[in-house]
Design a protein around this motif. Sequence first.
Motif, PDB file in Angstrom:
ATOM      1  N   SER A 167      -5.705  10.048   2.232  1.00 25.08           N
ATOM      2  CA  SER A 167      -6.743   9.723   3.219  1.00 25.08           C
ATOM      3  C   SER A 167      -7.259   8.298   3.018  1.00 25.08           C
ATOM      4  O   SER A 167      -7.581   7.608   3.991  1.00 25.08           O
ATOM      5  N   ALA A 168      -7.317   7.838   1.776  1.00 28.27           N
ATOM      6  CA  ALA A 168      -7.726   6.452   1.520  1.00 28.27           C
ATOM      7  C   ALA A 168      -6.701   5.489   2.103  1.00 28.27           C
ATOM      8  O   ALA A 168      -7.059   4.467   2.706  1.00 28.27           O
ATOM      9  N   ALA A 169      -5.424   5.804   1.969  1.00 29.81           N
ATOM     10  CA  ALA A 169      -4.363   4.934   2.496  1.00 29.81           C
ATOM     11  C   ALA A 169      -4.397   4.892   4.018  1.00 29.81           C
ATOM     12  O   ALA A 169      -4.230   3.822   4.620  1.00 29.81           O
ATOM     13  N   VAL A 170      -4.630   6.031   4.641  1.00 30.94           N
ATOM     14  CA  VAL A 170      -4.663   6.100   6.107  1.00 30.94           C
ATOM     15  C   VAL A 170      -5.876   5.356   6.660  1.00 30.94           C
ATOM     16  O   VAL A 170      -5.817   4.773   7.750  1.00 30.94           O
ATOM     17  N   SER A 171      -6.961   5.339   5.910  1.00 27.30           N
ATOM     18  CA  SER A 171      -8.190   4.710   6.404  1.00 27.30           C
ATOM     19  C   SER A 171      -8.130   3.182   6.394  1.00 27.30           C
ATOM     20  O   SER A 171      -8.970   2.524   7.009  1.00 27.30           O
ATOM     21  N   LEU A 172      -7.145   2.609   5.723  1.00 23.44           N
ATOM     22  CA  LEU A 172      -7.056   1.153   5.608  1.00 23.44           C
ATOM     23  C   LEU A 172      -6.251   0.557   6.757  1.00 23.44           C
ATOM     24  O   LEU A 172      -5.328   1.193   7.272  1.00 23.44           O
ATOM     25  N   PRO A 173      -6.574  -0.669   7.148  1.00 20.15           N
ATOM     26  CA  PRO A 173      -5.820  -1.322   8.228  1.00 20.15           C
ATOM     27  C   PRO A 173      -4.397  -1.673   7.776  1.00 20.15           C
ATOM     28  O   PRO A 173      -4.134  -1.801   6.581  1.00 20.15           O
ATOM     29  N   VAL A 191      -9.786   4.512  -2.984  1.00 16.94           N
ATOM     30  CA  VAL A 191      -9.637   5.731  -3.797  1.00 16.94           C
ATOM     31  C   VAL A 191     -10.847   5.892  -4.713  1.00 16.94           C
ATOM     32  O   VAL A 191     -11.426   6.971  -4.820  1.00 16.94           O
ATOM     33  N   PHE A 192     -11.259   4.790  -5.360  1.00 17.67           N
ATOM     34  CA  PHE A 192     -12.456   4.838  -6.217  1.00 17.67           C
ATOM     35  C   PHE A 192     -13.686   5.245  -5.411  1.00 17.67           C
ATOM     36  O   PHE A 192     -14.491   6.067  -5.845  1.00 17.67           O
ATOM     37  N   GLN A 193     -13.836   4.637  -4.258  1.00 16.32           N
ATOM     38  CA  GLN A 193     -15.002   4.910  -3.422  1.00 16.32           C
ATOM     39  C   GLN A 193     -15.031   6.370  -2.974  1.00 16.32           C
ATOM     40  O   GLN A 193     -16.070   7.031  -3.048  1.00 16.32           O
ATOM     41  N   ASN A 194     -13.900   6.897  -2.524  1.00 12.68           N
ATOM     42  CA  ASN A 194     -13.841   8.295  -2.085  1.00 12.68           C
ATOM     43  C   ASN A 194     -14.061   9.265  -3.255  1.00 12.68           C
ATOM     44  O   ASN A 194     -14.683  10.306  -3.094  1.00 12.68           O
ATOM     45  N   SER A 195     -13.541   8.903  -4.419  1.00 14.83           N
ATOM     46  CA  SER A 195     -13.708   9.802  -5.574  1.00 14.83           C
ATOM     47  C   SER A 195     -15.143   9.778  -6.086  1.00 14.83           C
ATOM     48  O   SER A 195     -15.595  10.748  -6.693  1.00 14.83           O
ATOM     49  N   ALA A 196     -15.851   8.676  -5.834  1.00 16.24           N
ATOM     50  CA  ALA A 196     -17.255   8.612  -6.254  1.00 16.24           C
ATOM     51  C   ALA A 196     -18.097   9.583  -5.432  1.00 16.24           C
ATOM     52  O   ALA A 196     -19.061  10.163  -5.933  1.00 16.24           O
ATOM     53  N   LYS A 197     -17.721   9.792  -4.172  1.00 17.49           N
ATOM     54  CA  LYS A 197     -18.447  10.729  -3.306  1.00 17.49           C
ATOM     55  C   LYS A 197     -18.180  12.166  -3.747  1.00 17.49           C
ATOM     56  O   LYS A 197     -19.081  12.987  -3.795  1.00 17.49           O
ATOM     57  N   ILE A 226       0.822  -1.215   0.000  1.00 17.76           N
ATOM     58  CA  ILE A 226       0.000   0.000   0.000  1.00 17.76           C
ATOM     59  C   ILE A 226       0.856   1.264   0.000  1.00 17.76           C
ATOM     60  O   ILE A 226       0.594   2.210  -0.746  1.00 17.76           O
ATOM     61  N   LYS A 227       1.884   1.300   0.829  1.00 16.35           N
ATOM     62  CA  LYS A 227       2.730   2.493   0.929  1.00 16.35           C
ATOM     63  C   LYS A 227       3.406   2.809  -0.403  1.00 16.35           C
ATOM     64  O   LYS A 227       3.480   3.970  -0.818  1.00 16.35           O
ATOM     65  N   LEU A 228       3.887   1.766  -1.076  1.00 20.58           N
ATOM     66  CA  LEU A 228       4.538   1.986  -2.367  1.00 20.58           C
ATOM     67  C   LEU A 228       3.532   2.493  -3.401  1.00 20.58           C
ATOM     68  O   LEU A 228       3.807   3.450  -4.124  1.00 20.58           O
ATOM     69  N   LEU A 229       2.361   1.873  -3.444  1.00 20.21           N
ATOM     70  CA  LEU A 229       1.337   2.310  -4.389  1.00 20.21           C
ATOM     71  C   LEU A 229       0.914   3.745  -4.087  1.00 20.21           C
ATOM     72  O   LEU A 229       0.794   4.569  -5.000  1.00 20.21           O
ATOM     73  N   GLN A 230       0.743   4.063  -2.825  1.00 17.43           N
ATOM     74  CA  GLN A 230       0.385   5.428  -2.425  1.00 17.43           C
ATOM     75  C   GLN A 230       1.472   6.412  -2.890  1.00 17.43           C
ATOM     76  O   GLN A 230       1.168   7.459  -3.466  1.00 17.43           O
ATOM     77  N   GLY A 231       2.707   6.074  -2.636  1.00 20.68           N
ATOM     78  CA  GLY A 231       3.824   6.939  -3.029  1.00 20.68           C
ATOM     79  C   GLY A 231       3.928   7.125  -4.534  1.00 20.68           C
ATOM     80  O   GLY A 231       4.138   8.239  -5.024  1.00 20.68           O
TER      81      GLY A 231
END
Length: 176
Positions: free
Chosen positions: A133-139, A151-157, A87-92
């Motif tokens: 924020s999507a990355a931080v919200s994940l376990p 990211v998709f879910q947050n962008s849909a909002k 996740i960290k690499l993808l986020q970066g």
Amino acid sequence: MTTALIAILASVLSAAIVGVVAYLIISKFVENEQKKSLLELKKIQESEILKVVNPIRLQAYERLALFLERISPSSLILRCYQPGMDIKLLQGVMTKNVRDEFEHNLSQQVYVSTEAWSLIKEAKEEMINLINSAAVSLPEGADPLSLAGAVFQNSAKQNPLDTALEFLKQELQKNF
């Protein structure tokens, strides 16, 4: 003799007055013609400048629209995700990609309005915030695909790119 002298002086004075009036009329006419010529030349120059600048401005709008499309979640995730990433690499990689795309298009700001450029910068920042924020919200230890889903879910909002893209389209239609 004095009457003849007065008649000659009257004739000379009349001729001088006519000459001065004619000179003033002719000089004013020449001055107006010069102003007309300069205005016509200026119009031609402006027209030539617009022939060069307008295509560049159109290209700027196209590039900024492409920038917004390239940093959209679907495009960004497809371009950035590689199997084996965490996740960290993808986020970066995603946030770096957004920043790199933005820096690549920095020069386009001179061709669009201040308001359009502000919306572009805001869209970039909101997209980075959305990813973070999507990355931080994940376990801890979550799958990178769950980051993509968040990211998709947050962008849909709230898709920050839509406002900027719509404004660009409106400004383009208004200006061209």
